[in-house]
Design an enzyme around this catalytic site. Structure first.
Site, short mmCIF file in Angstrom:
data_model
loop_
_atom_site.label_atom_id
_atom_site.label_comp_id
_atom_site.label_asym_id
_atom_site.label_seq_id
_atom_site.Cartn_x
_atom_site.Cartn_y
_atom_site.Cartn_z
N LYS A 253 0.77 -1.17 0.06
CA LYS A 253 0.04 0.19 -0.14
C LYS A 253 1.05 1.25 0.11
O LYS A 253 1.68 1.44 0.87
CB LYS A 253 -0.98 -0.16 1.12
CG LYS A 253 -1.70 1.12 1.45
CD LYS A 253 -2.44 1.34 3.13
CE LYS A 253 -2.76 2.71 3.04
NZ LYS A 253 -3.38 2.63 4.53
N LYS A 265 -9.59 12.96 8.81
CA LYS A 265 -9.17 12.66 9.90
C LYS A 265 -9.07 13.95 10.85
O LYS A 265 -9.14 14.76 10.51
CB LYS A 265 -7.78 12.16 9.78
CG LYS A 265 -7.69 11.07 9.11
CD LYS A 265 -6.03 10.45 8.79
CE LYS A 265 -5.90 9.06 8.11
NZ LYS A 265 -6.33 7.78 8.74
N ARG A 339 -7.31 -0.73 1.90
CA ARG A 339 -7.86 -2.01 1.31
C ARG A 339 -8.65 -2.07 -0.30
O ARG A 339 -8.28 -3.00 -0.90
CB ARG A 339 -8.99 -2.62 2.36
CG ARG A 339 -10.19 -1.63 2.32
CD ARG A 339 -10.78 -1.83 3.71
NE ARG A 339 -10.13 -1.33 4.70
CZ ARG A 339 -10.70 -1.58 6.16
NH1 ARG A 339 -11.84 -2.07 6.25
NH2 ARG A 339 -9.91 -0.82 6.98
#
Length: 489
Positions: A253, A265, A339
């Site tokens: 990643k 965030k 992911r």
């Protein structure tokens, strides 16, 4: 890139010890001077070394630890560093001892008196690894470490033994540099260029641009990066040193910065999201190591490079994307982006290379930090034998790794009302549901390991072999796995 400190291997010159300037590190054990160098230094100090070795202070020093004497009487050296290392020390103890020497490295020349110690090569690796310092963005005069000489009774043999360890150190430094680099410097362009430069080492490097990724159908990966000015890329690095065997695939990643996207965030701590490309950094460091040491194995490293930013084009919660596999994903949280990147790159790796196995690495979840802290990487796998081989390699190299559970029951949490799956499954078991998501993109019968390195890629305090910051965790373990399991004998 930051290069490891150069270490010269030479035969001991005991006659000049008393006049030696700079620093001296003496490898010793027990309560009396036992080596020729120790006895010579003791004579120069008029018995002072023997008195120190018989003292309570030295008695409290454990294997791999040191005791430093500043301006020792009878010697011209600035400091004498006593390093406790038993003759039958483990590799971990030898590396720890080297790390203690490397931590104290200054611009003064250093002489390490290891003589006939059998772990001298491992000691040199620990010294080099711990001497790392990331300074390209600091202004003012940069003081390079002084010359380091390792005095051993068989310098040519020790130098040969240390050569593959030097390749490891360079691979680890490459990973640390990438992880430490700020995102305004390490854009997707810059990251890809640094990887492309490794073709000079013998790697075959290919960069897939957005138009190619679109034709391949990588909608999940492209969705993550569509809000950024930096274009998304996939970089493929091939090392063919093992004949006609199918390669092991390493997938990383590479989110060069992660704001969380529209699911933004909190501001506090967001600056550390420059390390969200840590998985790609480890893959790059392993590939560099394999090329430098001319590994007799076939390995392909693939990294998905994206930036997760919020703007008018950014992916929204509720969007549905189609993966290269063809499955659709409802994006519930744009901060669960890693992911999505891995899903497409893992599928591409299988389609193109038909690998013997896949290992993916990602700074994927905060949940794994809650579960394991910063001491162990979370390990998930669909193949017990494959997983056991990796865990054995990690243990042999002293890199903490702990296998986590998986199971069909966790899959129910990913069920979507409008798509084939959601990209998150709730707070409980977050690291596990992330692994379950990735597993859906691993073909039946393909051995697979997922490594969640969120807690181990970067530390807020120094460790045995690394200063505060990027650790390079994983380069050692993966190199060991490849050496033990995949190299042609």
């Amino acid at each position: 890139m930051t290069t490891p400190v150069a270490i010269t291997f030479d035969a001991p010159d005991l006659d000049g010890l008393g006049q030696r300037k700079g620093r001296i590190a003496l490898i010793c054990d027990g309560a009396a001077p036992a080596t020729p160098a120790a006895r010579r230094i003791d004579r120069q100090m008029r018995g002072g070394l023997a008195r120190v070795l018989a003292s309570d202070a030295w008695g409290k020093v454990k294997p791999g630890e040191t005791l430093e004497l500043a301006f020792p009487a009878g010697l011209a050296a600035d400091a004498l560093q006593l390093v406790r290392l038993p003759k039958k020390a483990s590799a971990a103890e030898a590396r720890k001892a080297g790390g203690a020497i490397g931590r104290a490295l200054t611009e003064a020349p250093l002489l390490v008196l290891a003589e006939g110690h059998r772990s001298a090569a491992e000691l040199s690796f620990g010294l080099a690894a711990r001497a790392y310092d990331f300074t390209p963005h600091k202004s003012g005069e940069k003081k390079a470490p002084g010359a380091v000489t390792l005095a051993v009774t068989a310098p040519e043999a020790i130098a040969a033994e240390a050569a593959p360890l030097a390749a490891l150190a360079e691979g680890i430094f490459f990973t640390r540099d990438l992880v430490n680099e700020p995102a305004n410097i390490l854009t997707t362009h810059d990251f890809a260029a640094r990887l492309a430069a490794m073709h000079e080492l013998g790697l075959n490097v290919e960069i897939l641009e957005e138009d190619q990724l679109t034709r391949l159908g990588m909608g999940a990966l492209l969705g993550v990066g569509q809000g950024s000015e930096s274009p998304s890329k996939v970089v493929v690095m091939e090392w063919r040193g093992g004949g006609d065997e199918p390669p092991l695939a390493l997938v990383g990643k590479g989110v060069v910065f992660d704001t969380g996207g529209i699911s933004i965030k909190p501001a506090g701590g967001m600056e550390e999201m420059t390390m969200d490309m840590g998985g790609a950094g480890v893959v790059a460091g392993v590939m560099r190591t394999l090329a430098l040491r001319k590994a007799r194995a076939n390995v392909v490293g693939l990294v998905g490079l994206v930036e997760n930013m919020p703007d008018g084009r950014a992916q929204r919660p509720g969007d549905v994307v189609r993966t290269m596999k063809g499955d659709t994903v409802e994006v519930i949280n744009t901060d669960a982006e890693g992911r999505l990147v891995l899903a497409d790159v893992i599928w591409y790796a299988q389609d193109r290379f038909q690998p013997s196995g896949i290992i993916d690495l990602a700074t994927l979840t905060g949940a794994i930090i809650v579960a394991l802290g910063h001491e162990h990487t979370g390990v998930f796998s669909n193949d017990d034998a494959f997983c056991d081989s990796f865990l054995a390699a990690a243990k042999a190299e002293g890199e903490g790794a702990w296998r986590m559970p998986m199971g069909d029951a966790y899959d129910a949490k990913l069920k979507s009302r409008i798509a084939d799956m959601m990209n998150i499954g709730g707070r409980d078991g977050g690291a596990i549901t992330a692994a379950q998501f990735i597993r859906r993109f691993v073909k039946d019968g393909m051995p697979w390991i997922h490594l969640d390195i969120a807690g181990t890629a970067l530390l807020k305090s120094d460790s045995t072999l690394a200063p505060k910051g990027a650790t390079g965790w994983g380069v050692l373990a993966l190199n060991r796995l490849i050496r033990d399991k995949y190299e042609v004998k």
